[in-house]
Design a protein around this motif. Structure first.
Motif, PDB file in Angstrom:
ATOM      1  N   GLY A  26       0.794  -1.222   0.000  1.00 40.30           N
ATOM      2  CA  GLY A  26       0.000   0.000   0.000  1.00 40.30           C
ATOM      3  C   GLY A  26       0.828   1.274   0.000  1.00 40.30           C
ATOM      4  N   LYS A  27       0.131   2.386  -0.151  1.00 46.85           N
ATOM      5  CA  LYS A  27       0.772   3.696  -0.270  1.00 46.85           C
ATOM      6  C   LYS A  27       1.544   4.074   0.984  1.00 46.85           C
ATOM      7  CE  LYS A  27      -0.271   8.597  -1.002  1.00 46.85           C
ATOM      8  NZ  LYS A  27      -1.342   9.609  -1.193  1.00 46.85           N
ATOM      9  N   ASP A  28       1.011   3.751   2.165  1.00 43.32           N
ATOM     10  CA  ASP A  28       1.680   4.156   3.405  1.00 43.32           C
ATOM     11  C   ASP A  28       3.086   3.583   3.497  1.00 43.32           C
ATOM     12  OD1 ASP A  28      -0.523   5.592   4.119  1.00 43.32           O
ATOM     13  OD2 ASP A  28      -1.298   4.119   5.545  1.00 43.32           O
ATOM     14  N   ALA A  29       3.257   2.350   3.026  1.00 47.81           N
ATOM     15  CA  ALA A  29       4.586   1.730   3.084  1.00 47.81           C
ATOM     16  C   ALA A  29       5.575   2.503   2.222  1.00 47.81           C
ATOM     17  CB  ALA A  29       4.507   0.277   2.630  1.00 47.81           C
ATOM     18  N   LEU A  30       5.138   2.918   1.037  1.00 54.45           N
ATOM     19  CA  LEU A  30       6.027   3.691   0.169  1.00 54.45           C
ATOM     20  C   LEU A  30       6.283   5.075   0.747  1.00 54.45           C
ATOM     21  CD1 LEU A  30       7.655   3.951  -2.408  1.00 54.45           C
ATOM     22  CD2 LEU A  30       5.570   4.647  -3.601  1.00 54.45           C
ATOM     23  N   GLU A  31       5.264   5.698   1.297  1.00 54.06           N
ATOM     24  CA  GLU A  31       5.442   7.029   1.881  1.00 54.06           C
ATOM     25  C   GLU A  31       6.458   6.996   3.023  1.00 54.06           C
ATOM     26  OE1 GLU A  31       4.658   9.860   0.966  1.00 54.06           O
ATOM     27  OE2 GLU A  31       2.804   9.873  -0.175  1.00 54.06           O
ATOM     28  N   ARG A  32       6.456   5.926   3.801  1.00 52.18           N
ATOM     29  CA  ARG A  32       7.439   5.826   4.889  1.00 52.18           C
ATOM     30  C   ARG A  32       8.861   5.788   4.333  1.00 52.18           C
ATOM     31  NH1 ARG A  32       3.392   2.487   7.218  1.00 52.18           N
ATOM     32  NH2 ARG A  32       4.331   0.599   6.326  1.00 52.18           N
ATOM     33  N   LEU A  33       9.048   5.084   3.228  1.00 57.82           N
ATOM     34  CA  LEU A  33      10.380   5.040   2.621  1.00 57.82           C
ATOM     35  C   LEU A  33      10.759   6.394   2.026  1.00 57.82           C
ATOM     36  CD1 LEU A  33      10.309   1.569   0.802  1.00 57.82           C
ATOM     37  CD2 LEU A  33      11.368   2.138   2.990  1.00 57.82           C
ATOM     38  N   LEU A  34       9.808   7.043   1.371  1.00 59.71           N
ATOM     39  CA  LEU A  34      10.091   8.348   0.778  1.00 59.71           C
ATOM     40  C   LEU A  34      10.410   9.393   1.840  1.00 59.71           C
ATOM     41  CD1 LEU A  34       7.294   8.521  -1.969  1.00 59.71           C
ATOM     42  CD2 LEU A  34       9.716   7.982  -2.284  1.00 59.71           C
ATOM     43  N   ALA A  35       9.873   9.204   3.034  1.00 55.74           N
ATOM     44  CA  ALA A  35      10.113  10.168   4.114  1.00 55.74           C
ATOM     45  C   ALA A  35      11.464   9.962   4.789  1.00 55.74           C
ATOM     46  CB  ALA A  35       9.000  10.070   5.156  1.00 55.74           C
ATOM     47  N   ALA A  36      12.156   8.864   4.475  1.00 52.41           N
ATOM     48  CA  ALA A  36      13.426   8.572   5.160  1.00 52.41           C
ATOM     49  C   ALA A  36      14.510   8.168   4.160  1.00 52.41           C
ATOM     50  CB  ALA A  36      13.215   7.473   6.198  1.00 52.41           C
ATOM     51  N   PRO A  37      14.816   9.027   3.184  1.00 58.44           N
ATOM     52  CA  PRO A  37      15.874   8.677   2.225  1.00 58.44           C
ATOM     53  C   PRO A  37      17.249   8.839   2.861  1.00 58.44           C
ATOM     54  CG  PRO A  37      15.141  10.907   1.822  1.00 58.44           C
ATOM     55  CD  PRO A  37      14.270  10.376   2.947  1.00 58.44           C
ATOM     56  N   VAL A  38      18.253   8.271   2.223  1.00 64.74           N
ATOM     57  CA  VAL A  38      19.628   8.492   2.670  1.00 64.74           C
ATOM     58  C   VAL A  38      20.268   9.516   1.746  1.00 64.74           C
ATOM     59  CG1 VAL A  38      19.823   6.166   3.603  1.00 64.74           C
ATOM     60  CG2 VAL A  38      20.596   6.611   1.284  1.00 64.74           C
ATOM     61  N   SER A  39      21.223  10.241   2.268  1.00 65.82           N
ATOM     62  CA  SER A  39      21.879  11.276   1.475  1.00 65.82           C
ATOM     63  C   SER A  39      22.761  10.646   0.405  1.00 65.82           C
ATOM     64  CB  SER A  39      22.729  12.164   2.383  1.00 65.82           C
ATOM     65  OG  SER A  39      23.836  11.422   2.894  1.00 65.82           O
ATOM     66  N   LEU A  40      23.145  11.453  -0.570  1.00 71.37           N
ATOM     67  CA  LEU A  40      24.062  10.986  -1.606  1.00 71.37           C
ATOM     68  C   LEU A  40      25.363  10.512  -0.971  1.00 71.37           C
ATOM     69  CD1 LEU A  40      24.705  12.744  -5.003  1.00 71.37           C
ATOM     70  CD2 LEU A  40      26.591  11.853  -3.676  1.00 71.37           C
ATOM     71  N   LEU A  41      25.848  11.252   0.014  1.00 77.88           N
ATOM     72  CA  LEU A  41      27.089  10.880   0.697  1.00 77.88           C
ATOM     73  C   LEU A  41      26.953   9.522   1.378  1.00 77.88           C
ATOM     74  CD1 LEU A  41      29.931  11.637   1.786  1.00 77.88           C
ATOM     75  CD2 LEU A  41      28.777  12.766   3.683  1.00 77.88           C
TER      76      LEU A  41
END
Length: 629
Positions: free
Chosen positions: A351-366
């Motif tokens: 579902g959408k909530d699972a993807l939104e959780r990932l989008l809210a916690a990305p890692v930096s390029l570094l």
């Protein structure tokens, strides 16, 4: 001829700004103007105004300001000339051609746009016909809403080799040049897209410039590619095109994020779930031009590629392309998908909530760069460690911006050192439950006492090091608290390092809950009379003293790195004066902050001393002045 100011003024005069903005923003009449909640930042009370008489918009909240051309370039992300052409077409004005050859190319592109527009309409009609039943069934299985199917312009290409040719009344040469037909040199030309679910690829103005097609009957055509895109044409440059940009750009400006996925079906799956700000490259790794397109919309796009090895490699290729382009405030962030899943899979499974959780916690390029290179191979040998360091430095050298390059180098080398050469295992301090009558003075060997004396004597020339050493002698229970920082400092300071080892050895004999000072050992020198730290003053509250000591330890550990960075920036002046100067100024500000923190510690001691003196004097007796005896 060039676009003269007079011609541009005429274009602005013929354009009704509220009509242009009103296509995507709900405007409310307010006297002679229109108002709305600003599309460039989140707000609840309207502060965005449009003035048709003056021909500009202005937001009193975020200061966004511009005319109709600026609106199309900023809000929709169009290049300047595309914005001018769109407004000119609506105003009935001809854009002056810079030269005859450019005019000829523009005419050809216009003709090819007619071809792709006609092909798109025919594909849509075929989807609605009886021939499109299989394609409609596929869309239904995917769960795409009718509105999504309509908005994205899904169509169907029949299996016949000459169906498109027979339906469109364009010359064969134009159909081939537009990528709709394949030029068979040794036989009859044929339609490029056959037996496929069709999807239009559009430019930033929403015009159809190419197509993508998904095979519907893979078993009947086992050698056919699952997805097939148009070839590059005068209209379509896949390295400069992002699928869905014309729809995603306004959505990204509202949400403040742009999601980049691997394929157009992922884009549509996200749109179907209500995430409109998604784009995809078209069969290639993300290019420099596409990164620039993304940065026009948001400062840090989110790369949300598939959770397999291919997706990880695609992310690394994008990172490698972005490194030379990095500039202050602009970067990429990486969203790690679960192994084996793409965004479409995740939406269907969780579902959408699972993807939104990932989008809210990305890692930096570094962080992504470090994680990838660290996982390439184990570090079981010096050669493997050297290989990791070399790869990291290769990435650093690709960065063109001097300040960003220096910061990446420092951070990555710090991570490399900590990972390749982990710190020593913390010592096990004795936590005995009870002392008998009175805790004994900590035992130290004669050699340890001698080393401690030498270190204290050597450190006396450095007020901070001397203060910390005497503070730890007075509060050895703090050694466990600061052990990691002290060991890091000891590794780079030849004078104080041996004394720290001696202190840690002595602390192993202590109950860490008590505070029996090592300074009770006979022969150790007392703190200098003029030392300026309150934690060495016997009148300071022990709790406050320990916190002051913690601050002093922090300053002691920070100082070598700051001094080394300043020296490095100074050494860079000869070959990079501009970058070195900026870095040096930043470090000098840090140095001033460092000195200010030291000064605050001295001020605390002075304040504490004054308070004790006041307590010693006591409050004056109100009746003393009237005592005449």
């Amino acid at each position: 001829m060039a676009l003269t100011p007079q011609w541009l003024d005429e274009l602005r005069m013929r354009t009704t700004l509220s009509a242009v903005i009103g296509r995507t923003v709900r405007l409310t009449k307010a006297g002679r103007e229109f108002k709305a909640c600003c599309p460039f930042h989140n707000e609840k009370t309207p502060s965005f105004y449009v003035n048709d008489e003056k021909g500009f918009y202005h937001c009193f909240g975020c200061e966004a300001h511009g005319d109709a051309i600026r609106w199309l370039t900023d809000q929709r992300g169009l290049p300047f000339m595309d914005a001018v052409k769109e407004l000119a077409a609506e105003a009935g004005m001809e854009v002056p051609a810079p030269d005859p050859r450019a005019a000829e190319r523009a005419e050809k592109r216009a003709s090819l746009h007619d071809v792709t527009a006609a092909a798109q309409q025919w594909f849509v009609d075929r989807l609605k016909s009886g021939d499109g039943a299989q394609a409609r069934a596929y869309l239904k299985r995917r769960g795409f809403a009718d509105g999504v199917v309509r908005d994205f312009g899904f169509g169907f290409a029949p299996s016949e080799r000459q169906a498109l040719k027979g339906a469109l009344s364009f010359d064969e040469s134009m159909l081939v040049e537009a990528g709709m037909r394949v030029d068979a040199e040794d036989g009859e030309n044929f339609d490029r897209f056959r037996g496929r679910l069709m999807l239009p690829i559009q430019d930033a103005r929403g015009r159809v410039i190419a197509f993508g097609g998904r095979i519907l009957d893979a078993e009947a055509h086992p050698r056919a590619p699952k997805y097939l895109n148009s070839p590059e044409t005068p209209l379509f440059d896949k390295g400069r095109t992002l699928f869905n940009l014309h729809r995603a750009a306004p959505a990204a400006r509202r949400s403040g994020r742009m999601v980049v996925v691997e394929g157009y079906m992922d884009v549509i799956a996200l749109a179907n779930a209500g995430i409109a700000e998604a784009v995809a490259p078209l069969g290639t790794a993300l290019t420099e031009n596409q990164i620039e397109l993304l940065w026009r919309q948001v400062e840090c796009p989110l790369l949300c590629f598939d959770g397999d090895n291919a997706g990880q490699r695609a992310a690394m290729r994008a990172i490698a392309r972005a490194l030379p382009m990095l500039r202050p405030g602009h970067s990429l962030a990486i969203v790690h998908m679960p192994p084996g899943l793409d965004p479409d899979d995740l939406l269907r499974d969780q579902g959408k909530d699972a993807l939104e959780r990932l989008l809210a916690a990305p890692v930096s390029l570094l962080d992504a760069l470090w994680e990838f290179e660290r996982g390439v191979s184990p570090l079981a040998s010096p050669e493997q460690k050297a290989g990791l360091k070399a790869r990291l430095l290769d990435h650093v050298e690709a960065i063109q911006h001097p300040d960003i390059r220096a910061l990446y180098k420092r951070d990555l080398l710090d991570r490399f050192s900590s990972y390749a050469f982990p710190p020593r295992k913390p010592r096990n301090f004795d936590r005995r439950a009870n002392w008998r009558d009175k805790a004994p003075v900590p035992a130290m060997t004669a050699d340890a006492i001698s080393r401690l004396k030498r270190a204290i004597a050597g450190g006396s020339r450095d007020m901070l090091a001397s203060g910390v050493m005497h503070g730890l002698l007075r509060f050895p229970d703090q050694l466990a608290r600061h052990e990691t920082a002290l060991l890091r400092f000891a590794a780079i300071d030849a004078e104080v390092g041996p004394a720290i080892d001696s202190l840690l050895s002595a602390a192993e004999t202590l109950d860490s809950r008590d505070e029996w000072p090592i300074s009770q050992i006979e022969g150790l020198p007392a703190p200098p009379e003029n030392i300026r730290f309150a934690f060495l003053d016997k009148g300071t509250d022990p709790v406050d003293a320990r916190e002051d000591l913690a601050e002093a330890v922090s300053l002691l550990v920070e100082r070598p790195a700051l001094d080394a960075a300043l020296a490095e920036a100074t050494a860079r002046f000869e070959h990079d004066p501009e970058g070195a100067f900026a870095e040096q100024q930043r470090l000098l500000r840090q140095k001033l902050e460092f000195e200010a923190r030291l000064g605050q510690m001295a001020s605390r001691k002075a304040a504490a001393k004054a308070a004790r003196q006041l307590d010693a004097v006591g409050e004056p007796d109100p009746g003393a002045a009237n005592d005449t005896d």
